[in-house]
Design a protein around this motif. Structure first.
Motif, PDB file in Angstrom:
ATOM      1  N   VAL A 439       6.918  -0.144  -9.454  1.00 54.70           N
ATOM      2  CA  VAL A 439       5.747   0.523 -10.017  1.00 54.70           C
ATOM      3  C   VAL A 439       5.313   1.643  -9.075  1.00 54.70           C
ATOM      4  N   GLY A 440       5.261   2.851  -9.585  1.00 50.24           N
ATOM      5  CA  GLY A 440       4.759   3.981  -8.809  1.00 50.24           C
ATOM      6  C   GLY A 440       5.734   4.516  -7.785  1.00 50.24           C
ATOM      7  N   ARG A 458       1.423  -2.778   2.830  1.00 47.96           N
ATOM      8  CA  ARG A 458       1.593  -2.095   1.558  1.00 47.96           C
ATOM      9  C   ARG A 458       2.211  -3.097   0.614  1.00 47.96           C
ATOM     10  N   SER A 459       1.587  -3.308  -0.564  1.00 55.38           N
ATOM     11  CA  SER A 459       2.277  -4.175  -1.516  1.00 55.38           C
ATOM     12  C   SER A 459       2.832  -3.349  -2.662  1.00 55.38           C
ATOM     13  N   ARG A 461       5.134  -3.583  -6.320  1.00 56.04           N
ATOM     14  CA  ARG A 461       5.674  -4.448  -7.366  1.00 56.04           C
ATOM     15  C   ARG A 461       7.073  -3.964  -7.715  1.00 56.04           C
ATOM     16  N   PHE A 463      10.809  -4.693  -9.722  1.00 57.72           N
ATOM     17  CA  PHE A 463      11.481  -5.412 -10.801  1.00 57.72           C
ATOM     18  C   PHE A 463      12.974  -5.419 -10.533  1.00 57.72           C
TER      19      PHE A 463
ATOM     20  N   GLU B 101      -0.763   6.002 -10.559  1.00 55.36           N
ATOM     21  CA  GLU B 101       0.404   5.342  -9.982  1.00 55.36           C
ATOM     22  C   GLU B 101       1.031   6.131  -8.843  1.00 55.36           C
ATOM     23  N   LEU B 107      -3.592   2.957  -6.685  1.00 57.18           N
ATOM     24  CA  LEU B 107      -2.794   2.031  -7.483  1.00 57.18           C
ATOM     25  C   LEU B 107      -3.093   0.589  -7.082  1.00 57.18           C
ATOM     26  N   GLN B 108      -3.168   0.365  -5.759  1.00 54.02           N
ATOM     27  CA  GLN B 108      -3.456  -0.992  -5.277  1.00 54.02           C
ATOM     28  C   GLN B 108      -4.826  -1.448  -5.753  1.00 54.02           C
TER      29      GLN B 108
END
Lengths: 503, 289
Positions: A439-440, A458-459, A461, A463, B101, B107-108
């Motif tokens: 994501v992003g 930093r998290s 996401r 896939f 995004e 975004l977070q």
């Protein structure tokens, strides 16, 4: 002359002589196991000031330990922009523990556990070698009580004056003395609580706000709690803390043995005790003249001549008291000294006393201490500056896409423990035909480049899609490989890819 | 009771009460305990004055502090909102939702805010992880009835589907069986046709029979290839994802009774910035286009 003065004067003239020029002090071991009964009110203890090398050592340690405690929050340590410059800081808001060049993240709290293990083993080693040196010299209870007694002595005088004041009727002078003593105690207690909260905030910023009322409520709360406990524990509870509340007196019996150096009254030399008249020979009797100087000096209210006992904190003040008396009656010093139980037996049997520091238990503690130190040092110096947590989605564990392929979702938490922004390359290793998306972020050739700010988390996401036509297993091991593109530092983070078997 | 009886071993006065030779000692309560008791008694009086306390005939004494838990909650919510206002404002001011995004911090924030909003408002129907249930679309896969781009999701959240909002997304799968539009044989043939175009084995004669019917009745929404049309909320009926089930019985039921699921609109219940955060979160669940 008041009645009381008269009575005291009479007592003084009736005082017994222990030896020529040495009076017997009317001191009782009120806190010894025999004298101390349940249901009995605490009897106050008025320790007499002594002079000697152990008293000097204790003054030195008192200033050193309190100096470290009060001044350490003010020591500065430059870490770079955006970082706190306090050398020792427990930053709850930011989730960091700073200790000079070490910066510990919440996930690295095991270093603190290691430090506690090290402290425990160190304490075992010290106790096996020299008895309760911690209790006698370094325990906060001992140090603050010593400080409180010093303040008490400054205002009310030494033992005899304090006892007289306690018996005296409530005059203005007594009220003034008592209230100034408690004021000093409270000031010390408040400074103790105040210094404690400085370890959790930037000291130069917090101190002015403490006085203006703008400091956080937690700072006042903990300051209040520590002020109260310091005042109570060092002011009114004192030896009761060690005797009743502390577990250490009970544990120490298992840590010492007959070769441990402890504050010991040499029974073999002192007995039979009794007053000595000038000119009498010293043969056939012990060196102890039963002057009770050791009892009067004891802050724990015991008689060291009863032998090792759990009330004794090994503060060695009785050594100084006794040495003073011995030099006055012209007998060798060291009737009370650091000695071992075994040496007393050796001397009784006519053998030469000796000190055996190398014993199986001290060697064992020493080896454990060294091993833990090396492990800690290695872990600290070689610790990674990047840490990654992979959290796999559990609801749902996997998703079927419209073309029939299966996708799992993960949240990567990348912890950049360096103070500079770094770029990491994220790849998936271990399974074939896996496509990565995020994501992003853009993923090129199944590799993703992400920037993580210095000293930040930093998290992302991510896939992972397993393309159709691959053999379907319920669980396929996968590894997220995160590599610092500049330094090449790399972490491998295993996880799994789940799907329905054979579907 | 003029002469006190003193118990020998303890040296404590007795109360004079005796049961089978056991006498009760008259130990006073500990001083510290009494002091604490009196402090609490005094404190209770202070508390009555400061805080809401005594009931009256028509209400209660409200206390000089005027304390109410409702006011505390309002203050706490206001404090929280002001704490979040900078990022919320940023969410509101982006010219396109896609910008969110590309800003990692924003975004977070949007994902965290969206996750809690999702749990409160959406998880009941769509599942805790957005996995969906029969009749409630999965938000984690890549099939989107009304489009899965960020602004499509945002619009769906704002206006709902077949909701009471005037600008709601609306369309319907008609009840071709119930209304008598198709007879039983036609429906059976169409079921075989759908099985065929979604890549499964089907009765080829029925498929041939159904083809003209499909071209006449179904093409306008589902398209000539059956790929669906997100502008009308018409599902792709060739892929592996079935909102109401993909077996023959499910497909027959769909054609016979029709389908018209409802998603409420959220304009009245959530703020614009909350809807933006929610859209970003839903998009990040995995299905985003």
């Amino acid at each position: 002359m008041t009645q009381l003065d008269l009575k005291l004067a009479q007592e003084k003239t009736a005082v017994a002589q222990a030896a020529d020029g040495v009076a017997v002090i009317d001191a009782a071991p009120v806190n010894s196991a025999v004298a101390r009964q349940l249901y009995k009110k605490r009897e106050p203890i008025y320790p007499k000031l002594v002079h000697g090398k152990f008293r000097v050592l204790k003054w030195f340690l008192l200033f050193a330990t309190l100096g470290v405690y009060y001044l350490l929050p003010w020591v500065r340590w430059q870490r770079g922009p955006g970082e706190p410059d306090q050398a020792v800081l427990v930053d709850f808001a930011g989730g960091r523990f700073y200790f000079f060049f070490i910066e510990i993240w919440p996930s690295e709290l095991y270093y603190v556990t290691g430090l506690l293990i090290l402290a425990a083993v160190g304490l075992f080693l010290a106790t096996a070698l020299f008895g309760r040196v911690w209790c006698g010299y370094a325990c906060p209870q001992t140090v603050w009580t010593d400080l409180y007694i010093a303040a008490e002595r400054l205002i009310e005088g030494d033992r005899n004056q304090r006892m007289r004041l306690a018996k005296a009727p409530w005059t203005f002078g007594k009220v003034l003395k008592k209230s100034s003593k408690h004021a000093i105690w409270l000031a010390i207690a408040a400074a103790t609580g105040g210094a404690w909260v400085l370890y959790f905030h930037d000291a130069p910023t917090l101190v002015p706000t403490l006085f203006t009322g703008d400091a956080p409520a937690s700072a006042y709360l903990f300051m209040g709690i520590l002020t109260f406990t310091t005042y109570m524990l060092a002011g009114s509870m004192r030896e009761q803390v060690c005797t009743y509340m502390c577990p250490w007196p009970r544990i120490q019996a298992a840590l010492t043995d007959e070769e441990t150096l402890q504050v010991t009254y040499k029974r073999d030399r002192g007995e039979p005790r009794g007053p000595h008249k000038k000119g009498d020979p010293w043969d056939g009797r012990g060196d102890c003249i039963d002057c009770k100087a050791c009892v009067a000096a004891c802050p724990m209210g015991i008689d060291i001549r009863d032998g090792a006992q759990l009330e004794c904190i090994n503060c060695a003040l009785c050594i100084d008291a006794c040495n003073d008396i011995m030099s006055r009656i012209d007998r060798p010093k060291g009737l009370i000294a650091y000695d071992t139980d075994k040496n007393m037996i050796r001397r009784t049997q006519g053998d030469a006393p000796k000190v055996r520091l190398l014993r199986s238990r001290t060697v064992f503690y020493g080896v454990v201490f060294a091993v833990v130190s090396v492990v800690m040092l290695t872990a600290l110096t070689t610790r990674a500056t990047v840490e990654v947590n992979v959290l796999r989605d559990r609801t749902p564990p996997f998703v079927q896409l419209s073309d029939g392929s299966i996708r799992n979702a993960y949240t990567l938490k990348i912890l950049n423990k360096a103070n500079v922004e770094r770029e990491f390359a994220v790849t998936i290793d271990g399974a074939q035909d896996i496509r990565m998306e995020a994501v992003g972020e853009t993923v090129a050739a199944n590799e993703m480049r992400v920037l993580v700010r210095g000293d930040d988390v930093r998290s992302i996401r991510v896939f992972a899609t397993m393309l159709g036509g691959v053999e379907r297993r319920a669980s396929t091991p996968l590894t997220f490989v995160i590599r610092d593109t500049a330094s090449g530092e790399q972490t491998d983070n295993p996880t799994v890819f789940l799907m329905e078997r054979g579907s | 009771m003029s002469d006190k009886e003193i118990d020998q071993p303890t040296g404590v006065e007795t109360t004079g009460h005796e049961w089978d030779g056991i006498k009760e000692l008259n130990n006073p309560l500990p001083r510290w305990w009494l002091i604490i008791l009196w402090i609490t008694v005094i404190w209770s009086v202070v508390y009555w004055v400061l805080m809401p306390s005594w009931p009256g005939l028509t209400g209660h004494f409200e206390g000089v502090r005027g304390h109410t838990e409702r006011a505390n909650v309002d203050a706490a919510i206001a404090a929280l909102e002001s704490q979040r206002s900078a990022e919320m404002q940023q969410l509101l001011s982006v010219s396109s939702i896609n910008e969110v995004e590309s800003d990692p911090q924003l975004l977070q924030f949007a994902m965290n805010a969206g996750a809690s909003l999702f749990g409160d408002n959406c998880a009941t129907c769509h599942g805790a992880g957005g996995q969906g249930f029969k009749g409630y679309p999965s938000l984690v896969d890549d099939a989107w009835l009304w489009g899965g781009a960020l602004d499509d999701i945002q619009k769906t959240l704002h206006h709902g589907i077949r909701s009471t909002h005037p600008e709601t997304r609306i369309s319907a799968m008609l009840a071709y069986g119930e209304t008598g539009a198709f007879d039983r044989g036609q429906i059976d043939d169409l079921v075989e046709y759908v099985m065929h175009i979604s890549g499964r084995s089907a009765n080829q004669e029925a498929v041939v029979r159904a083809a003209p019917l499909y071209a006449q009745q179904c093409v306008s929404c589902h398209g000539p290839e059956g790929m669906g049309d997100p502008s009308q909320g018409a599902p792709n009926i060739t892929d592996a994802i079935w909102l109401y089930g993909g077996e023959r019985a499910d497909i027959r039921e769909t054609i016979y009774s029709g389908r018209a699921g409802v998603m409420p609109h959220w304009t009245d219940r959530l703020t614009d910035e909350q809807i933006t955060a929610l859209a970003v979160y839903v998009h990040s669940l995995g299905g985003g286009e």
